[in-house]
Design a protein around this motif. Structure first.
Motif, PDB file in Angstrom:
ATOM      1  N   THR A   1      33.206  47.409  24.443  1.00  0.00           N
ATOM      2  CA  THR A   1      34.413  46.419  24.656  1.00  0.00           C
ATOM      3  C   THR A   1      35.269  45.886  25.455  1.00  0.00           C
ATOM      4  O   THR A   1      36.486  45.681  25.341  1.00  0.00           O
ATOM      5  N   GLY A   2      34.577  46.406  26.763  1.00  0.00           N
ATOM      6  CA  GLY A   2      35.098  45.732  27.854  1.00  0.00           C
ATOM      7  C   GLY A   2      34.277  46.029  28.915  1.00  0.00           C
ATOM      8  O   GLY A   2      33.875  46.315  29.014  1.00  0.00           O
ATOM      9  N   LEU A   3      34.707  44.879  29.644  1.00  0.00           N
ATOM     10  CA  LEU A   3      33.753  44.506  31.512  1.00  0.00           C
ATOM     11  C   LEU A   3      34.491  44.401  32.707  1.00  0.00           C
ATOM     12  O   LEU A   3      35.493  43.743  32.823  1.00  0.00           O
ATOM     13  N   GLY A   4      34.238  45.260  33.859  1.00  0.00           N
ATOM     14  CA  GLY A   4      34.623  44.537  34.544  1.00  0.00           C
ATOM     15  C   GLY A   4      33.893  44.636  35.927  1.00  0.00           C
ATOM     16  O   GLY A   4      32.142  45.310  35.933  1.00  0.00           O
ATOM     17  N   ALA A   5      33.796  43.722  37.286  1.00  0.00           N
ATOM     18  CA  ALA A   5      33.060  43.948  37.681  1.00  0.00           C
ATOM     19  C   ALA A   5      33.558  43.230  39.418  1.00  0.00           C
ATOM     20  O   ALA A   5      34.519  42.419  39.552  1.00  0.00           O
ATOM     21  N   THR A   6      33.109  44.116  40.180  1.00  0.00           N
ATOM     22  CA  THR A   6      33.867  43.350  42.104  1.00  0.00           C
ATOM     23  C   THR A   6      32.210  43.401  42.526  1.00  0.00           C
ATOM     24  O   THR A   6      31.376  44.767  42.920  1.00  0.00           O
ATOM     25  N   THR A   7      31.186  42.145  42.866  1.00  0.00           N
ATOM     26  CA  THR A   7      30.248  41.988  43.807  1.00  0.00           C
ATOM     27  C   THR A   7      30.192  41.374  44.194  1.00  0.00           C
ATOM     28  O   THR A   7      31.413  40.549  44.891  1.00  0.00           O
ATOM     29  N   PRO A   8      28.527  41.183  44.613  1.00  0.00           N
ATOM     30  CA  PRO A   8      29.081  40.563  46.228  1.00  0.00           C
ATOM     31  C   PRO A   8      28.702  38.496  46.211  1.00  0.00           C
ATOM     32  O   PRO A   8      28.777  37.545  46.869  1.00  0.00           O
ATOM     33  N   ILE A   9      28.897  38.398  44.532  1.00  0.00           N
ATOM     34  CA  ILE A   9      28.951  36.907  44.084  1.00  0.00           C
ATOM     35  C   ILE A   9      30.549  36.798  43.184  1.00  0.00           C
ATOM     36  O   ILE A   9      30.276  35.177  42.925  1.00  0.00           O
TER      37      ILE A   9
ATOM     38  N   GLY B   1      34.147  38.052  43.074  1.00  0.00           N
ATOM     39  CA  GLY B   1      35.325  39.147  42.549  1.00  0.00           C
ATOM     40  C   GLY B   1      35.419  39.920  40.968  1.00  0.00           C
ATOM     41  O   GLY B   1      36.624  40.850  41.333  1.00  0.00           O
ATOM     42  N   ASP B   2      35.270  39.560  40.260  1.00  0.00           N
ATOM     43  CA  ASP B   2      35.984  39.355  38.967  1.00  0.00           C
ATOM     44  C   ASP B   2      34.672  39.299  38.381  1.00  0.00           C
ATOM     45  O   ASP B   2      33.001  39.332  38.417  1.00  0.00           O
ATOM     46  N   VAL B   3      34.618  39.975  36.912  1.00  0.00           N
ATOM     47  CA  VAL B   3      33.372  39.403  35.847  1.00  0.00           C
ATOM     48  C   VAL B   3      33.465  37.775  35.666  1.00  0.00           C
ATOM     49  O   VAL B   3      32.205  37.049  36.069  1.00  0.00           O
ATOM     50  N   ALA B   4      34.029  37.587  35.600  1.00  0.00           N
ATOM     51  CA  ALA B   4      34.189  35.721  35.058  1.00  0.00           C
ATOM     52  C   ALA B   4      33.835  34.895  36.291  1.00  0.00           C
ATOM     53  O   ALA B   4      32.586  33.984  36.338  1.00  0.00           O
ATOM     54  N   SER B   5      33.961  35.119  37.296  1.00  0.00           N
ATOM     55  CA  SER B   5      33.373  34.006  39.135  1.00  0.00           C
ATOM     56  C   SER B   5      31.757  34.740  39.202  1.00  0.00           C
ATOM     57  O   SER B   5      30.866  33.717  38.924  1.00  0.00           O
ATOM     58  N   SER B   6      31.456  36.125  38.997  1.00  0.00           N
ATOM     59  CA  SER B   6      30.300  36.977  39.293  1.00  0.00           C
ATOM     60  C   SER B   6      29.279  36.595  37.563  1.00  0.00           C
ATOM     61  O   SER B   6      27.964  35.531  38.091  1.00  0.00           O
ATOM     62  N   TRP B   7      29.901  36.504  36.817  1.00  0.00           N
ATOM     63  CA  TRP B   7      28.768  35.723  35.262  1.00  0.00           C
ATOM     64  C   TRP B   7      28.186  34.200  36.004  1.00  0.00           C
ATOM     65  O   TRP B   7      27.563  33.624  36.397  1.00  0.00           O
TER      66      TRP B   7
ATOM     67  N   ALA C   1      24.700  42.122  51.656  1.00  0.00           N
ATOM     68  CA  ALA C   1      25.610  41.410  50.572  1.00  0.00           C
ATOM     69  C   ALA C   1      26.749  41.683  50.182  1.00  0.00           C
ATOM     70  O   ALA C   1      27.317  42.549  49.807  1.00  0.00           O
ATOM     71  N   ARG C   2      27.592  41.884  50.956  1.00  0.00           N
ATOM     72  CA  ARG C   2      29.103  42.273  50.846  1.00  0.00           C
ATOM     73  C   ARG C   2      29.828  42.002  50.129  1.00  0.00           C
ATOM     74  O   ARG C   2      29.938  41.175  49.344  1.00  0.00           O
ATOM     75  N   ALA C   3      30.537  42.611  49.658  1.00  0.00           N
ATOM     76  CA  ALA C   3      31.653  42.415  48.131  1.00  0.00           C
ATOM     77  C   ALA C   3      31.898  40.802  48.806  1.00  0.00           C
ATOM     78  O   ALA C   3      32.554  40.863  49.723  1.00  0.00           O
ATOM     79  N   LEU C   4      32.071  40.010  47.702  1.00  0.00           N
ATOM     80  CA  LEU C   4      32.964  38.246  47.745  1.00  0.00           C
ATOM     81  C   LEU C   4      34.314  38.486  48.300  1.00  0.00           C
ATOM     82  O   LEU C   4      34.763  37.772  49.145  1.00  0.00           O
ATOM     83  N   VAL C   5      35.528  40.028  47.834  1.00  0.00           N
ATOM     84  CA  VAL C   5      36.567  39.959  47.504  1.00  0.00           C
ATOM     85  C   VAL C   5      36.882  41.032  48.215  1.00  0.00           C
ATOM     86  O   VAL C   5      36.220  41.864  47.308  1.00  0.00           O
ATOM     87  N   PRO C   6      36.820  41.103  49.043  1.00  0.00           N
ATOM     88  CA  PRO C   6      37.503  42.449  49.812  1.00  0.00           C
ATOM     89  C   PRO C   6      38.113  43.408  48.925  1.00  0.00           C
ATOM     90  O   PRO C   6      38.950  43.028  48.630  1.00  0.00           O
ATOM     91  N   ALA C   7      38.311  45.460  49.042  1.00  0.00           N
ATOM     92  CA  ALA C   7      39.218  45.878  47.816  1.00  0.00           C
ATOM     93  C   ALA C   7      40.661  45.228  48.604  1.00  0.00           C
ATOM     94  O   ALA C   7      42.042  45.562  47.895  1.00  0.00           O
ATOM     95  N   ALA C   8      40.728  45.271  50.332  1.00  0.00           N
ATOM     96  CA  ALA C   8      42.027  45.082  50.351  1.00  0.00           C
ATOM     97  C   ALA C   8      43.056  43.993  50.364  1.00  0.00           C
ATOM     98  O   ALA C   8      43.586  43.647  50.192  1.00  0.00           O
ATOM     99  N   GLU C   9      41.826  42.831  49.731  1.00  0.00           N
ATOM    100  CA  GLU C   9      42.651  41.926  49.006  1.00  0.00           C
ATOM    101  C   GLU C   9      43.822  41.894  47.794  1.00  0.00           C
ATOM    102  O   GLU C   9      44.015  41.276  47.517  1.00  0.00           O
ATOM    103  N   VAL C  10      43.031  43.432  47.473  1.00  0.00           N
ATOM    104  CA  VAL C  10      43.200  43.227  45.549  1.00  0.00           C
ATOM    105  C   VAL C  10      44.065  44.907  45.684  1.00  0.00           C
ATOM    106  O   VAL C  10      44.869  44.810  44.826  1.00  0.00           O
ATOM    107  N   LEU C  11      43.905  45.508  46.396  1.00  0.00           N
ATOM    108  CA  LEU C  11      44.637  46.682  46.604  1.00  0.00           C
ATOM    109  C   LEU C  11      45.775  47.128  47.022  1.00  0.00           C
ATOM    110  O   LEU C  11      45.600  46.001  48.392  1.00  0.00           O
TER     111      LEU C  11
END
Lengths: 82, 411
Positions: free
Chosen positions: B8-16, B18-24, B53-63
């Protein structure tokens, strides 16, 4: 060179902010670390170690329990620097 | 009758992304997340591999600052992905029964950066400077513990650790927690933040990493004849799994059903896959029984396919052993070609992609496949491909001989 009490307060506020996200302006001399700022023992020890580094002082573990308020910590650090 | 488990829910932060919509969106476009590393340690230690392949959006930009300081980077990614998934599921913390909310969140390696940073501090500055949060930050259950605290999940917080199979094993454990009636909702997934000179040196020593230093974007090339190893990735994926009755009662949107899972162990070699793919085949067959589906129901596979010369071949053998000639008709995506290999996070983000593929009826791309290895008898997706409703399978295999498979059914 020894820091002034204002500088120590500002430096402590910065350390507390980085550890807990509390706004720096909330860190005032009369605030209790545990009662007012909701700082747990692990965070308190982290703050002590970082204050030791920042102000080049030593705060022995058995003294930490006496640092109830931010003002207690400022006074202790000022004295330790003197 | 076992409870049906749904997503019922999806989340992601990936090298491509910073979230599900942009990764997909990136996964459908075909995007490499691999880049040259800029850290000074690459040159300092003359590492033979200079990209990842570093995460595209560093966690420091979000947390927040304190969230960064008090959490290992792997946990930071877990928080980012899980918050997105929780919100996406439309869950309201004030309304859910927290005693029936669980966590099953994996890591392959755990708090490596915290551990080694603390070791440096100890040697350079002495024990007084080793921060008290060091152990709770580096422990492998730090992600599941942090998520339990974050969302008030009190049913149980589990931490599967099975190297690169961990993220998928987390789904199997979450499924069991819901089927057994222990939890109504489980935050499931996996995370990894293990890009460090130690891991880069070790994986390079075992010849597992691609050395295409002059062209990182083309380094991860599963199934290609010129593949020469995987690309280290980092990030996290999270899925909200829920009993169907609970999801329907609260009117939640349902992406797909987690139809079944399968686990097995090779007992063959600590790192090498068994060439005949016997362990993987058993996990796939178990998944079919567990998920109550036939080979002919399978419409898509997100393969483990890491781009190592030896690893990519037995999976195809196993898929053919389990699903037979039906594999001629199954589009297979190797999304590690884009994201690199997230180790303990891999199964989780690939599950997110698999669920979206079913939900959107589109398979994500495999990039960098120029000359397919004839030893791989699979229909590999290299351009946008529609898929029908049915069952989609995600495979994960890990050092230690761990095999984990998850199968999702379209709704």
């Amino acid at each position: 060179m020894a820091a002034t009490n204002e500088e120590i307060l500002a430096g402590l506020a910065e350390i507390v902010n980085e550890e807990t996200d509390l706004p720096v302006e909330d860190v005032q001399l009369d605030k209790s670390f545990t009662e007012d700022l909701d700082i747990d023992s692990i965070s308190m020890m982290t703050i002590v170690v970082e204050a030791e580094t920042k102000f080049s002082v030593t705060i022995p573990d058995d003294q930490v329990k006496n640092l109830k308020t931010v003002g207690d910590a400022v006074s202790y650090i000022a004295k330790a620097q003197a | 009758m076992a409870k049906t488990v749904v997503v019922t829910g999806l989340g992601a932060t990936t090298p491509i992304g910073g979230d599900v919509a942009s990764s997909w969106a990136a996964a459908l476009a075909g995007t490499s997340g691999a880049r040259t590393l800029t850290e000074d340690w690459v040159e300092k230690y003359s590492l033979p591999v200079t990209f990842a392949a570093r995460a595209l959006v560093p966690a420091a930009e979000v947390l927040s600052k304190a969230e960064i300081k008090r959490n290992d980077p792997s946990v930071q990614f877990a928080l980012v992905a899980s918050r997105e998934a929780f919100k996406d599921a439309g869950l309201d913390e004030a309304e859910i029964d927290h005693d029936r909310l669980g966590v099953s969140f994996a890591t392959g390696i755990g708090g490596l950066n915290t551990l080694l940073d603390a070791w440096d501090v100890l040697r350079e500055k002495g024990p007084r400077r080793v921060l008290p949060m060091t152990v709770p930050m580096l422990m492998p259950n730090a992600p599941s513990g942090a998520l339990s605290l974050e969302f008030g999940a009190r049913a149980a917080a589990r931490t599967p650790v099975s190297a690169c199979a961990s993220g998928t094993e987390a789904l199997a454990i979450a499924q069991e927690m819901i089927r057994s009636g222990k939890a109504d909702i489980v935050i499931a997934g996996g995370c990894e933040a293990a890009i460090h000179p130690i891991t880069m040196a070790s994986f390079a020593s075992m010849q597992a990493l691609s050395r295409r230093n002059d062209d990182p974007a083309h380094a991860s090339r599963p199934y290609d004849l010129d593949r020469d190893g995987f690309v280290m990735g980092e990030g996290a994926g999270a899925l909200i799994l829920e009993s169907e009755e609970h999801a329907k009662a609260r009117g939640a949107k349902i992406y797909a059903e987690l139809a079944g899972t399968g686990l097995s162990a090779d007992a063959f070699h600590i790192t090498a896959p068994d060439a005949e793919g016997l362990g993987a085949t058993r996990a796939l067959r178990e998944t079919m029984v567990d998920g109550n589906f036939e080979a002919s129901d399978v419409v898509h596979v997100n393969a483990h396919a890491t781009s190592t010369p030896v690893g990519d071949i037995p999976e195809g053998v196993a898929l053919r052993a389990a699903f037979g000639s039906h594999m001629d008709n199954v589009p297979v995506s190797a999304t590690k070609s884009q994201t690199g290999h997230l180790l303990g996070g891999a199964g989780a983000i690939e599950a997110v992609f698999t669920v979206l593929a079913l939900h959107e009826r589109t398979a994500p791309l495999t990039i960098n496949l120029e000359r397919q290895d004839p030893a791989v008898e699979l229909d590999v997706v290299t351009s946008t491909r529609a898929i029908g409703p049915g069952v989609a399978v995600s495979n994960s295999f890990g050092f230690g001989g761990h095999n984990a498979v998850a199968a999702f059914r379209s709704v």
